[in-house]
Design an enzyme around this catalytic site. Structure first.
Site, mmCIF file in Angstrom:
data_model
loop_
_atom_site.group_PDB
_atom_site.id
_atom_site.type_symbol
_atom_site.label_atom_id
_atom_site.label_comp_id
_atom_site.label_asym_id
_atom_site.label_seq_id
_atom_site.Cartn_x
_atom_site.Cartn_y
_atom_site.Cartn_z
ATOM 1 N N ALA A 222 -9.611 -21.505 22.606
ATOM 2 C CA ALA A 222 -8.242 -21.956 22.845
ATOM 3 C C ALA A 222 -8.204 -23.145 23.799
ATOM 4 O O ALA A 222 -7.487 -24.127 23.560
ATOM 5 C CB ALA A 222 -7.414 -20.800 23.393
ATOM 6 N N ILE A 223 -8.980 -23.082 24.886
ATOM 7 C CA ILE A 223 -8.990 -24.185 25.847
ATOM 8 C C ILE A 223 -9.581 -25.435 25.219
ATOM 9 O O ILE A 223 -9.026 -26.534 25.338
ATOM 10 C CB ILE A 223 -9.771 -23.789 27.111
ATOM 11 C CG1 ILE A 223 -9.073 -22.639 27.832
ATOM 12 C CG2 ILE A 223 -9.921 -24.989 28.050
ATOM 13 C CD1 ILE A 223 -9.866 -22.060 28.989
ATOM 14 N N THR A 303 -14.489 -26.892 33.677
ATOM 15 C CA THR A 303 -13.332 -26.049 33.979
ATOM 16 C C THR A 303 -13.592 -24.616 33.523
ATOM 17 O O THR A 303 -12.657 -23.832 33.370
ATOM 18 C CB THR A 303 -12.061 -26.585 33.288
ATOM 19 O OG1 THR A 303 -12.303 -26.693 31.873
ATOM 20 C CG2 THR A 303 -11.661 -27.940 33.838
ATOM 21 N N ALA A 304 -14.855 -24.275 33.297
ATOM 22 C CA ALA A 304 -15.220 -22.942 32.798
ATOM 23 C C ALA A 304 -15.472 -22.008 33.978
ATOM 24 O O ALA A 304 -14.547 -21.415 34.517
ATOM 25 C CB ALA A 304 -16.441 -23.043 31.893
ATOM 26 N N ARG A 305 -16.708 -21.878 34.378
ATOM 27 C CA ARG A 305 -17.120 -21.136 35.564
ATOM 28 C C ARG A 305 -18.278 -21.879 36.204
ATOM 29 O O ARG A 305 -19.078 -22.515 35.524
ATOM 30 C CB ARG A 305 -17.548 -19.707 35.211
ATOM 31 C CG ARG A 305 -16.398 -18.754 34.912
ATOM 32 C CD ARG A 305 -15.581 -18.468 36.169
ATOM 33 N NE ARG A 305 -14.589 -17.422 35.976
ATOM 34 C CZ ARG A 305 -13.342 -17.639 35.581
ATOM 35 N NH1 ARG A 305 -12.949 -18.879 35.323
ATOM 36 N NH2 ARG A 305 -12.490 -16.629 35.459
ATOM 37 N N GLU A 334 -17.590 -19.560 45.090
ATOM 38 C CA GLU A 334 -16.247 -19.906 45.570
ATOM 39 C C GLU A 334 -15.775 -18.846 46.574
ATOM 40 O O GLU A 334 -16.025 -17.662 46.384
ATOM 41 C CB GLU A 334 -15.272 -19.961 44.390
ATOM 42 C CG GLU A 334 -15.585 -21.039 43.380
ATOM 43 C CD GLU A 334 -14.646 -20.995 42.170
ATOM 44 O OE1 GLU A 334 -13.679 -20.189 42.185
ATOM 45 O OE2 GLU A 334 -14.887 -21.727 41.206
ATOM 46 N N HIS A 352 -10.362 -24.678 41.898
ATOM 47 C CA HIS A 352 -10.135 -23.704 40.817
ATOM 48 C C HIS A 352 -8.638 -23.520 40.565
ATOM 49 O O HIS A 352 -8.110 -22.403 40.574
ATOM 50 C CB HIS A 352 -10.791 -22.369 41.145
ATOM 51 C CG HIS A 352 -11.111 -21.564 39.917
ATOM 52 N ND1 HIS A 352 -12.132 -20.639 39.862
ATOM 53 C CD2 HIS A 352 -10.533 -21.537 38.678
ATOM 54 C CE1 HIS A 352 -12.178 -20.074 38.659
ATOM 55 N NE2 HIS A 352 -11.213 -20.604 37.932
ATOM 56 N N GLY A 354 -7.146 -24.737 37.689
ATOM 57 C CA GLY A 354 -6.881 -25.023 36.284
ATOM 58 C C GLY A 354 -5.733 -24.254 35.682
ATOM 59 O O GLY A 354 -4.866 -24.825 35.019
ATOM 60 N N GLY A 355 -5.688 -22.949 35.906
ATOM 61 C CA GLY A 355 -4.643 -22.131 35.302
ATOM 62 C C GLY A 355 -3.469 -21.860 36.211
ATOM 63 O O GLY A 355 -2.574 -21.090 35.847
#
Length: 400
Positions: A222-223, A303-305, A334, A352, A354-355
């Protein structure tokens, strides 16, 4: 009279006969607020009403770690007409482990557990975290897209469904990937520092344009799809690598060309953007050997992990010029990130985020509640990561 914080809906016919408005009332007791009831924010004790247990049917119950207010007041009110949502609002894992047994003994049992955003103080979500909810716990839902902090194998072994959010934060995360891409291309870290220091355009040379560059997307879930759609606006050529190739119609929609191997994407992309979940397969996916395959002076966006990228190898590549710039929203360890990323002008850094948008949060929490509702109604959530009806111990999700 024993007090209770469980809420039940009075049937419309009974309310009409009694000449009362249709409201949510507590079970066999007077109206009261509770620090553990999501409804405590929305209902006031207007009058004392006694109800017989025989007049109402018990509803299924979910426990939320902290208040899920981001779902929206009206949405929660509507959801609470059919199901019970209790809240355990504690600041950290230690308090959760201390208070949970008391909460379950007082108001349980709970068959669903809702985990919202900002999970750092409570991780990991494992056997110890959930122990007091057993054996009644059958569903855990998370408002986050990533789920490496959840012990999905343990949940599967114990017949507990697990759901992350499939699409709630996808577009917001894709926006961050596009922002980091443009910021890296335009070297905004250096530009901003210079401007704030009063050095107006001092020493700056023309930056790079996105038009005509090749963007390689690793992970076309989706991303990744949102990234491809948005990147096309900037005239970037889109290629992607995925565990499973998209349908031809989807490739046409997203103007994306498939790379059958990760190596073929890395060797030909000017910009590499990572959007895969973190698991055993993707940990260290971009390490020294993969970076060596990348084009000289390329750009890496993550932008994943954080653990998807070998940070030591990335730093070495940035210092050598192999990678020209990096845009990072995620890091290992983190929030205690590598000091290099805090100080280097070659890295665009975000904490972090992004969302973290209002719309994404609302969608994420509501997606959690929709999974809970589906489980309560049908015995199965809408979008589980694992499958407790199959062989135990093996999560079904991998690369998108």
């Amino acid at each position: 009279m024993v007090e209770s914080s469980r809420w039940y809906s009075v049937p419309e016919t009974l309310s009409a006969k009694a000449g009362l408005p249709i409201v949510s009332l507590p079970f066999n007791n007077q109206i009261q607020t509770s620090p553990f009831s999501v409804r405590s924010s929305y209902y006031l004790p207007l009058q004392t009403v006694n109800m017989s247990p025989s007049l109402v049917a018990p509803r299924q119950k979910a426990l939320s770690l902290r208040h899920p207010t981001m779902a929206g007041k009206e949405y929660l009110e509507e959801f609470s007409k059919k199901y019970i949502i209790d809240v355990l609002d504690v600041p950290n894992r230690e308090e959760w482990l201390k208070q949970l047994p008391k909460k379950v003994a007082k108001d349980g049992p709970y068959s669903a557990l809702i985990i919202g955003m900002g999970t750092g103080p409570y991780e990991p979500f494992d056997a110890e975290f959930c122990q007091a909810l057993l054996p009644d716990l059958k569903l855990v839902v998370s408002a986050s897209a990533g789920y490496n902090e959840f012990d999905v194998s343990w949940m599967t072994e114990n017949n507990i469904w697990f759901c992350n959010t499939v699409d709630a934060v996808s577009e917001a995360t894709a926006d961050m990937a596009i922002f980091l891409t443009l910021a890296a291309l335009r070297d905004t870290t250096n530009a901003e520092r210079s401007a704030r220091a009063g050095n107006w355009k001092a020493g700056f040379v023309p930056c790079r344009d996105p038009t005509g560059l090749r963007l390689g997307i690793i992970g076309m879930g989706a991303i990744g799809k949102h990234i491809a759609r948005k990147a096309a606006v900037f005239n970037l050529e889109i290629v992607y690598h995925n565990r499973k190739r998209l349908q031809e119609a989807d490739e046409t929609t997203y103007k994306a060309t498939y790379c059958p191997t990760l190596a073929s994407l890395l060797e030909t992309s000017d910009i590499v953007s990572i959007s895969v979940p973190l698991n055993d397969e993707t940990t260290g996916m971009i390490s020294e050997s993969e970076i060596a395959l990348m084009k000289d002076s390329s750009i890496l966006i993550n932008t994943a992990r954080g653990a998807v990228v070998d940070e030591a190898a990335l730093i070495e590549a940035l210092e050598s010029g192999k990678i020209w710039r990096a845009g990072l929203d995620v890091f290992c360890n983190e929030p205690d990130i590598n000091p290099y990323f805090k100080t280097s002008d070659k890295v665009v850094v975000q904490p972090h985020l992004g969302g973290l948008t209002a719309v994404a949060f609302r969608k994420a929490y509501r997606e959690c509640f929709e999974n809970v509702a589906s489980f309560f109604d049908t015995g199965k959530p809408l979008a589980p990561v694992n499958d407790v009806t199959r062989a135990k111990g093996t999560p079904t999700a991998s690369l998108p």
